[in-house]
Scaffold this motif. Structure first.
Motif, PDB file in Angstrom:
ATOM      1  N   ILE A 100       0.843  -1.192   0.000  1.00  0.00           N
ATOM      2  CA  ILE A 100       0.000   0.000   0.000  1.00  0.00           C
ATOM      3  C   ILE A 100       0.880   1.244   0.000  1.00  0.00           C
ATOM      4  CG2 ILE A 100      -1.737   1.310   1.285  1.00  0.00           C
ATOM      5  CD1 ILE A 100      -2.759  -1.345   2.415  1.00  0.00           C
ATOM      6  N   ALA A 101       1.905   1.237   0.833  1.00  0.00           N
ATOM      7  CA  ALA A 101       2.819   2.377   0.903  1.00  0.00           C
ATOM      8  C   ALA A 101       3.506   2.606  -0.438  1.00  0.00           C
ATOM      9  CB  ALA A 101       3.851   2.156   2.000  1.00  0.00           C
ATOM     10  N   SER A 102       3.894   1.515  -1.094  1.00  0.00           N
ATOM     11  CA  SER A 102       4.557   1.625  -2.387  1.00  0.00           C
ATOM     12  C   SER A 102       3.644   2.240  -3.442  1.00  0.00           C
ATOM     13  CB  SER A 102       5.034   0.248  -2.845  1.00  0.00           C
ATOM     14  OG  SER A 102       5.622   0.304  -4.117  1.00  0.00           O
ATOM     15  N   GLN A 103       2.353   1.853  -3.425  1.00  0.00           N
ATOM     16  CA  GLN A 103       1.395   2.436  -4.355  1.00  0.00           C
ATOM     17  C   GLN A 103       1.278   3.946  -4.151  1.00  0.00           C
ATOM     18  OE1 GLN A 103      -1.106   0.137  -6.650  1.00  0.00           O
ATOM     19  NE2 GLN A 103       1.077  -0.171  -6.589  1.00  0.00           N
ATOM     20  N   PHE A 104       1.227   4.348  -2.897  1.00  0.00           N
ATOM     21  CA  PHE A 104       1.133   5.780  -2.604  1.00  0.00           C
ATOM     22  C   PHE A 104       2.425   6.507  -2.955  1.00  0.00           C
ATOM     23  CE2 PHE A 104      -2.794   4.809  -0.583  1.00  0.00           C
ATOM     24  CZ  PHE A 104      -3.487   6.017  -0.489  1.00  0.00           C
ATOM     25  N   GLU A 105       3.563   5.861  -2.759  1.00  0.00           N
ATOM     26  CA  GLU A 105       4.839   6.507  -3.077  1.00  0.00           C
ATOM     27  C   GLU A 105       4.903   6.924  -4.538  1.00  0.00           C
ATOM     28  OE1 GLU A 105       7.810   7.422  -1.503  1.00  0.00           O
ATOM     29  OE2 GLU A 105       6.544   7.275   0.277  1.00  0.00           O
ATOM     30  N   THR A 106       4.442   6.036  -5.424  1.00  0.00           N
ATOM     31  CA  THR A 106       4.486   6.337  -6.855  1.00  0.00           C
ATOM     32  C   THR A 106       3.286   7.166  -7.298  1.00  0.00           C
ATOM     33  OG1 THR A 106       5.726   4.319  -7.342  1.00  0.00           O
ATOM     34  CG2 THR A 106       4.550   5.340  -9.166  1.00  0.00           C
ATOM     35  N   ASN A 107       2.091   6.684  -7.005  1.00  0.00           N
ATOM     36  CA  ASN A 107       0.889   7.276  -7.590  1.00  0.00           C
ATOM     37  C   ASN A 107       0.500   8.609  -6.961  1.00  0.00           C
ATOM     38  OD1 ASN A 107       0.786   4.945  -9.142  1.00  0.00           O
ATOM     39  ND2 ASN A 107      -0.665   3.934  -7.800  1.00  0.00           N
ATOM     40  N   PHE A 108       0.654   8.721  -5.659  1.00  0.00           N
ATOM     41  CA  PHE A 108       0.291   9.973  -4.980  1.00  0.00           C
ATOM     42  C   PHE A 108       1.500  10.879  -4.774  1.00  0.00           C
ATOM     43  CE2 PHE A 108      -0.135  12.488  -1.092  1.00  0.00           C
ATOM     44  CZ  PHE A 108      -1.266  13.229  -1.388  1.00  0.00           C
ATOM     45  N   TYR A 109       2.461  10.399  -3.977  1.00  0.00           N
ATOM     46  CA  TYR A 109       3.598  11.260  -3.662  1.00  0.00           C
ATOM     47  C   TYR A 109       4.441  11.573  -4.899  1.00  0.00           C
ATOM     48  CZ  TYR A 109       2.575  10.749   1.286  1.00  0.00           C
ATOM     49  OH  TYR A 109       1.961  10.788   2.512  1.00  0.00           O
ATOM     50  N   GLY A 110       4.529  10.617  -5.830  1.00  0.00           N
ATOM     51  CA  GLY A 110       5.292  10.875  -7.047  1.00  0.00           C
ATOM     52  C   GLY A 110       4.701  12.009  -7.859  1.00  0.00           C
ATOM     53  N   SER A 111       3.385  11.982  -8.025  1.00  0.00           N
ATOM     54  CA  SER A 111       2.720  13.054  -8.770  1.00  0.00           C
ATOM     55  C   SER A 111       2.841  14.389  -8.041  1.00  0.00           C
ATOM     56  CB  SER A 111       1.238  12.713  -8.978  1.00  0.00           C
ATOM     57  OG  SER A 111       1.094  11.596  -9.835  1.00  0.00           O
ATOM     58  N   LEU A 112       2.694  14.360  -6.723  1.00  0.00           N
ATOM     59  CA  LEU A 112       2.808  15.584  -5.936  1.00  0.00           C
ATOM     60  C   LEU A 112       4.219  16.156  -6.007  1.00  0.00           C
ATOM     61  CD1 LEU A 112       1.765  17.676  -3.933  1.00  0.00           C
ATOM     62  CD2 LEU A 112       2.216  16.030  -2.085  1.00  0.00           C
ATOM     63  N   LEU A 113       5.212  15.284  -5.871  1.00  0.00           N
ATOM     64  CA  LEU A 113       6.598  15.749  -5.903  1.00  0.00           C
ATOM     65  C   LEU A 113       6.953  16.352  -7.253  1.00  0.00           C
ATOM     66  CD1 LEU A 113       9.353  16.026  -4.585  1.00  0.00           C
ATOM     67  CD2 LEU A 113       9.835  13.654  -5.209  1.00  0.00           C
ATOM     68  N   MET A 114       6.507  15.724  -8.328  1.00  0.00           N
ATOM     69  CA  MET A 114       6.773  16.274  -9.658  1.00  0.00           C
ATOM     70  C   MET A 114       6.092  17.634  -9.820  1.00  0.00           C
ATOM     71  SD  MET A 114       8.880  14.411 -11.362  1.00  0.00           S
ATOM     72  CE  MET A 114       8.656  15.240 -12.943  1.00  0.00           C
ATOM     73  N   ALA A 115       4.876  17.755  -9.330  1.00  0.00           N
ATOM     74  CA  ALA A 115       4.174  19.036  -9.422  1.00  0.00           C
ATOM     75  C   ALA A 115       4.917  20.113  -8.632  1.00  0.00           C
ATOM     76  CB  ALA A 115       2.740  18.889  -8.926  1.00  0.00           C
ATOM     77  N   ARG A 116       5.319  19.804  -7.414  1.00  0.00           N
ATOM     78  CA  ARG A 116       6.013  20.790  -6.589  1.00  0.00           C
ATOM     79  C   ARG A 116       7.356  21.186  -7.199  1.00  0.00           C
ATOM     80  NH1 ARG A 116       4.734  19.512  -0.302  1.00  0.00           N
ATOM     81  NH2 ARG A 116       6.568  20.826  -0.069  1.00  0.00           N
ATOM     82  N   THR A 117       7.977  20.236  -7.894  1.00  0.00           N
ATOM     83  CA  THR A 117       9.254  20.515  -8.539  1.00  0.00           C
ATOM     84  C   THR A 117       9.079  21.404  -9.770  1.00  0.00           C
ATOM     85  OG1 THR A 117      10.170  18.409  -7.778  1.00  0.00           O
ATOM     86  CG2 THR A 117      11.261  19.442  -9.652  1.00  0.00           C
ATOM     87  N   LEU A 118       8.011  21.163 -10.524  1.00  0.00           N
ATOM     88  CA  LEU A 118       7.833  21.854 -11.805  1.00  0.00           C
ATOM     89  C   LEU A 118       7.022  23.141 -11.730  1.00  0.00           C
ATOM     90  CD1 LEU A 118       8.922  20.860 -14.632  1.00  0.00           C
ATOM     91  CD2 LEU A 118       8.991  19.135 -12.823  1.00  0.00           C
ATOM     92  N   VAL A 119       6.217  23.334 -10.686  1.00  0.00           N
ATOM     93  CA  VAL A 119       5.391  24.546 -10.610  1.00  0.00           C
ATOM     94  C   VAL A 119       6.223  25.831 -10.719  1.00  0.00           C
ATOM     95  CG1 VAL A 119       4.040  25.959  -8.983  1.00  0.00           C
ATOM     96  CG2 VAL A 119       3.318  23.637  -9.522  1.00  0.00           C
ATOM     97  N   PRO A 120       7.326  25.969  -9.982  1.00  0.00           N
ATOM     98  CA  PRO A 120       8.098  27.218 -10.131  1.00  0.00           C
ATOM     99  C   PRO A 120       8.628  27.423 -11.549  1.00  0.00           C
ATOM    100  CG  PRO A 120       8.758  26.031  -8.162  1.00  0.00           C
ATOM    101  CD  PRO A 120       7.894  25.093  -8.946  1.00  0.00           C
ATOM    102  N   ILE A 121       8.966  26.324 -12.216  1.00  0.00           N
ATOM    103  CA  ILE A 121       9.478  26.421 -13.585  1.00  0.00           C
ATOM    104  C   ILE A 121       8.375  26.828 -14.544  1.00  0.00           C
ATOM    105  CG2 ILE A 121      10.409  25.050 -15.501  1.00  0.00           C
ATOM    106  CD1 ILE A 121      11.905  23.399 -13.350  1.00  0.00           C
ATOM    107  N   ILE A 122       7.213  26.193 -14.439  1.00  0.00           N
ATOM    108  CA  ILE A 122       6.100  26.521 -15.330  1.00  0.00           C
ATOM    109  C   ILE A 122       5.655  27.964 -15.104  1.00  0.00           C
ATOM    110  CG2 ILE A 122       3.730  25.937 -15.973  1.00  0.00           C
ATOM    111  CD1 ILE A 122       4.341  23.036 -15.159  1.00  0.00           C
ATOM    112  N   GLU A 123       5.624  28.386 -13.860  1.00  0.00           N
ATOM    113  CA  GLU A 123       5.256  29.776 -13.571  1.00  0.00           C
ATOM    114  C   GLU A 123       6.256  30.743 -14.193  1.00  0.00           C
ATOM    115  OE1 GLU A 123       4.165  32.642  -9.753  1.00  0.00           O
ATOM    116  OE2 GLU A 123       5.373  30.826  -9.446  1.00  0.00           O
ATOM    117  N   LYS A 124       7.534  30.448 -14.059  1.00  0.00           N
ATOM    118  CA  LYS A 124       8.579  31.299 -14.641  1.00  0.00           C
ATOM    119  C   LYS A 124       8.458  31.383 -16.150  1.00  0.00           C
ATOM    120  CE  LYS A 124      12.663  29.519 -14.982  1.00  0.00           C
ATOM    121  NZ  LYS A 124      12.888  29.540 -16.460  1.00  0.00           N
TER     122      LYS A 124
END
Length: 241
Positions: A100-124
């Motif tokens: 269950i933790a592994s599913q969340f690591e990829t599907n939830f936290y992975g998507s969130l981490l990518m968004a948090r990483t890319l938001v400043p770039i997309i905004e810029k």
């Protein structure tokens, strides 16, 4: 946003829907596509689609250091497609907690981490879009894939929070709810499946026409229509699968 001349990053781009997204982006006139996967060599086929526009990158969406290591490599991105995902089978009372933790690591936290990483770039880069690939099981659960259901439902909730948080930054956020897609991940599902290319094409059309919630295949459209009328009936239908 318009796909023509967009600079996109696609996670899980080495096969299935991710590969189809890269192809669809190229066909729609994207200027550049960063194709990512955990194994760089697995991207050879997708790079071959157009070596001049497809840039392979080794990215593990569960790597907590992404916010430090990735931005310098993708400083021109204005479209993020969060496609990388994992699926595990198991009843909610029996599946190991570690799975269950592994599913969340990829599907939830992975998507969130990518968004948090890319938001400043997309905004810029004067704004753009983030596309989160979810599933119809975010609406109603199939017991055999209990952890996957939960991770996608959580990602749907996160997507709504993200949408509100980045709207002032000029960034649109799209939630995609496909039904069964003809990929390796869905190989064990004995039901009619939509081709990955049809899904990718429908999603890009949805982005261009600003459909915040995208149902990219006939089953998804049917399920959503029924769910809006009687969500308990869909819950019971899925519970019997």
């Amino acid at each position: 946003m318009k796909i023509h001349n967009a600079i996109a990053l696609v996670t899980g781009a080495n096969r299935g829907i991710g590969y189809a997204f890269v192809n669809a982006l190229l066909q729609s006139g994207a200027k550049k596509v960063y194709a990512t996967a955990r194994n760089l060599q697995s991207l050879d086929a997708v790079v071959a689609l157009d070596p001049s526009r497809v840039i392979p990158l080794q990215v593990d969406v569960t790597d907590s250091n992404l916010e430090l290591t990735l931005p310098d490599q993708v400083s021109d991105v204005n479209l993020l497609i969060n496609n990388a995902g994992a699926l595990a089978f198991g009843n909610i009372l029996e599946i190991p907690i570690s799975k269950i933790a592994s599913q969340f690591e990829t599907n939830f936290y992975g998507s969130l981490l990518m968004a948090r990483t890319l938001v400043p770039i997309i905004e810029k880069n004067q704004g753009g879009a983030i596309v989160n690939i979810l599933s119809v099981v975010a609406l109603a659960s199939m017991p055999a894939i209990s952890a996957y259901n939960a991770s996608k439902a959580a990602t749907w909730s996160m997507t709504q929070s993200l949408r509100a948080s980045v709207a002032p930054k000029g960034i649109e956020v799209y939630a995609v709810f496909p039904g069964p897609v003809d990929t390796d991940m869905a190989a064990e599902f004995p039901m009619v499946k939509t081709s990955p290319q049809d899904v990718a094409n429908a999603v890009l059309k949805g982005v261009e026409t600003n459909q915040e919630d995208i149902f990219p295949d006939p089953m998804a459209i049917q399920v959503y229509s029924a769910w809006t009328q009687d969500h308990k009936a869909i819950e019971k239908q899925f519970a019997a699968m």
